[in-house]
Design a protein around this motif. Structure first.
Motif, mmCIF file in Angstrom:
data_model
loop_
_atom_site.group_PDB
_atom_site.id
_atom_site.type_symbol
_atom_site.label_atom_id
_atom_site.label_comp_id
_atom_site.label_asym_id
_atom_site.label_seq_id
_atom_site.Cartn_x
_atom_site.Cartn_y
_atom_site.Cartn_z
ATOM 1 N N ALA A 25 -74.170 -115.648 6.981
ATOM 2 C CA ALA A 25 -75.217 -114.769 6.071
ATOM 3 C C ALA A 25 -74.929 -115.080 4.635
ATOM 4 C CB ALA A 25 -74.706 -113.409 6.492
ATOM 5 N N CYS A 26 -75.668 -115.151 3.777
ATOM 6 C CA CYS A 26 -75.727 -115.366 2.406
ATOM 7 C C CYS A 26 -74.747 -116.822 1.917
ATOM 8 C CB CYS A 26 -75.041 -114.324 1.655
ATOM 9 S SG CYS A 26 -76.263 -112.935 1.729
ATOM 10 N N GLY A 27 -74.727 -117.635 3.036
ATOM 11 C CA GLY A 27 -74.173 -118.837 2.777
ATOM 12 C C GLY A 27 -75.000 -119.843 2.175
ATOM 13 N N VAL A 28 -74.582 -121.329 2.216
ATOM 14 C CA VAL A 28 -75.293 -122.548 1.832
ATOM 15 C C VAL A 28 -76.873 -122.506 2.586
ATOM 16 C CG1 VAL A 28 -75.226 -125.021 1.605
ATOM 17 C CG2 VAL A 28 -73.178 -123.719 1.515
ATOM 18 N N LEU A 29 -77.760 -122.620 1.860
ATOM 19 C CA LEU A 29 -79.237 -122.831 2.493
ATOM 20 C C LEU A 29 -79.799 -124.080 2.112
ATOM 21 C CD1 LEU A 29 -80.629 -119.456 0.488
ATOM 22 C CD2 LEU A 29 -79.450 -119.696 2.807
ATOM 23 N N TYR A 30 -80.312 -124.499 3.392
ATOM 24 C CA TYR A 30 -81.131 -125.523 3.549
ATOM 25 C C TYR A 30 -82.677 -125.234 3.719
ATOM 26 C CZ TYR A 30 -82.916 -130.067 5.103
ATOM 27 O OH TYR A 30 -83.978 -131.053 5.363
ATOM 28 N N ILE A 31 -83.697 -125.892 2.996
ATOM 29 C CA ILE A 31 -85.210 -125.768 3.301
ATOM 30 C C ILE A 31 -85.582 -126.864 3.643
ATOM 31 C CG2 ILE A 31 -87.319 -124.947 2.270
ATOM 32 C CD1 ILE A 31 -85.641 -123.283 0.282
ATOM 33 N N GLY A 32 -86.352 -126.853 4.717
ATOM 34 C CA GLY A 32 -87.098 -128.081 5.427
ATOM 35 C C GLY A 32 -88.273 -127.788 5.916
ATOM 36 N N GLN A 33 -89.074 -128.598 6.160
ATOM 37 C CA GLN A 33 -90.368 -128.759 7.004
ATOM 38 C C GLN A 33 -90.589 -129.667 8.112
ATOM 39 O OE1 GLN A 33 -93.522 -130.849 6.862
ATOM 40 N NE2 GLN A 33 -92.095 -132.364 5.848
ATOM 41 N N THR A 34 -91.260 -129.165 9.214
ATOM 42 C CA THR A 34 -91.240 -130.033 10.248
ATOM 43 C C THR A 34 -92.757 -129.688 11.193
ATOM 44 O OG1 THR A 34 -90.252 -130.893 12.437
ATOM 45 C CG2 THR A 34 -90.031 -128.514 11.948
ATOM 46 N N ASP A 35 -92.940 -130.643 11.972
ATOM 47 C CA ASP A 35 -94.174 -130.256 12.977
ATOM 48 C C ASP A 35 -93.569 -129.975 14.321
ATOM 49 O OD1 ASP A 35 -93.462 -132.672 13.819
ATOM 50 O OD2 ASP A 35 -95.373 -133.603 13.602
ATOM 51 N N ASP A 36 -92.333 -130.239 14.723
ATOM 52 C CA ASP A 36 -91.416 -129.854 16.080
ATOM 53 C C ASP A 36 -90.354 -129.175 15.712
ATOM 54 O OD1 ASP A 36 -90.313 -129.832 18.460
ATOM 55 O OD2 ASP A 36 -90.881 -131.870 18.823
ATOM 56 N N GLU B 79 -77.245 -137.558 9.892
ATOM 57 C CA GLU B 79 -76.012 -137.313 8.659
ATOM 58 C C GLU B 79 -76.888 -136.817 7.600
ATOM 59 O OE1 GLU B 79 -73.659 -140.600 8.074
ATOM 60 O OE2 GLU B 79 -73.234 -140.938 9.970
ATOM 61 N N GLY B 80 -76.297 -135.961 6.617
ATOM 62 C CA GLY B 80 -76.853 -135.501 5.524
ATOM 63 C C GLY B 80 -76.491 -134.150 5.036
ATOM 64 N N PHE B 81 -77.265 -133.485 4.241
ATOM 65 C CA PHE B 81 -76.638 -132.058 3.626
ATOM 66 C C PHE B 81 -76.279 -131.192 4.865
ATOM 67 C CE2 PHE B 81 -77.680 -127.857 1.868
ATOM 68 C CZ PHE B 81 -77.018 -128.028 0.694
ATOM 69 N N THR B 82 -77.249 -131.037 5.814
ATOM 70 C CA THR B 82 -76.914 -129.948 6.921
ATOM 71 C C THR B 82 -75.877 -130.191 7.615
ATOM 72 O OG1 THR B 82 -78.378 -130.970 8.453
ATOM 73 C CG2 THR B 82 -79.519 -128.967 7.028
ATOM 74 N N ASP B 83 -75.485 -131.543 7.886
ATOM 75 C CA ASP B 83 -74.293 -132.007 8.791
ATOM 76 C C ASP B 83 -73.250 -131.762 7.956
ATOM 77 O OD1 ASP B 83 -72.877 -133.313 10.640
ATOM 78 O OD2 ASP B 83 -72.710 -135.065 9.632
ATOM 79 N N ARG B 84 -73.119 -132.280 6.578
ATOM 80 C CA ARG B 84 -71.933 -132.065 5.638
ATOM 81 C C ARG B 84 -71.457 -130.438 5.373
ATOM 82 N NH1 ARG B 84 -73.371 -135.728 2.239
ATOM 83 N NH2 ARG B 84 -75.097 -134.021 1.171
ATOM 84 N N TYR B 85 -72.390 -129.460 5.473
ATOM 85 C CA TYR B 85 -72.210 -128.115 5.272
ATOM 86 C C TYR B 85 -72.309 -127.426 6.518
ATOM 87 C CZ TYR B 85 -72.173 -129.287 0.260
ATOM 88 O OH TYR B 85 -71.766 -130.103 -0.796
ATOM 89 N N ASN B 86 -72.391 -128.002 7.623
ATOM 90 C CA ASN B 86 -72.241 -127.342 8.836
ATOM 91 C C ASN B 86 -73.453 -126.175 9.006
ATOM 92 O OD1 ASN B 86 -71.241 -127.275 11.555
ATOM 93 N ND2 ASN B 86 -69.872 -125.428 10.688
ATOM 94 N N LEU B 87 -74.461 -126.513 8.315
ATOM 95 C CA LEU B 87 -75.746 -125.551 8.610
ATOM 96 C C LEU B 87 -76.502 -125.592 10.090
ATOM 97 C CD1 LEU B 87 -77.220 -126.311 5.001
ATOM 98 C CD2 LEU B 87 -75.209 -124.838 5.661
ATOM 99 N N GLU B 88 -76.092 -124.701 10.897
ATOM 100 C CA GLU B 88 -76.561 -124.765 12.165
ATOM 101 C C GLU B 88 -77.181 -123.303 12.525
ATOM 102 O OE1 GLU B 88 -72.869 -125.005 14.614
ATOM 103 O OE2 GLU B 88 -72.715 -127.125 14.143
#
Length: 97
Positions: A12-23, A37-46
Motif C-alpha cells: 500500500a502506497c509503495g512503488v507503482l507501475y502502470i502498464g497495459q495489456t490485452d491479456d 526482468e525489469g522494473f516490476t521484477d527489480r522492485y518486487n511489484l506483485e
C-alpha cells in the motif's frame, strides 16, 4: 476483445507501475512470478491494485500514457477511490475482466 490498463505495487502506497495489456490474467501472472526482468521484477511489484477495461488497444495505451503523466498523489487517489484497502485484485480477475 478487451484491453486493460493496470497498476501494480509492492505494498500500500509503495512503488507503482502502470502498464497495459490485452491479456490481464497472463500479464499479472508474469509480474507475480517475475517472468520478465525489469522494473516490476527489480522492485518486487506483485500486487495488482487497479484494473481498467478499454474497448481498443489505442484507448488502453492512451490511458497508460495519461496515468504515467499524473502526479503520484493523483495515482494514489485513483487507487484509493477504486480499491481503498489496496487489496491484491489478482484472485478476483475472473470477476473483473
Amino acid at each position: 476483445m478487451a484491453f486493460y490498463t493496470y497498476i501494480m505495487t509492492n505494498k500500500a502506497c509503495g512503488v507503482l507501475y502502470i502498464g497495459q495489456t490485452d491479456d490481464m490474467a497472463k500479464r499479472a501472472w508474469q509480474h507475480r512470478n517475475h517472468c520478465v526482468e525489469g522494473f516490476t521484477d527489480r522492485y518486487n511489484l506483485e500486487k495488482l491494485v487497479l484494473v481498467e477495461m478499454h474497448q481498443s488497444r489505442e484507448a488502453a495505451k492512451a490511458r497508460e500514457r495519461q496515468l504515467k503523466g499524473w502526479k503520484r498523489a493523483w495515482k494514489v487517489a485513483l487507487i484509493e477511490e477504486n480499491n481503498p484497502d489496496w487489496l491484491d485484485l489478482y484472485n478476483q480477475l475472473g470477476d473483473l475482466i
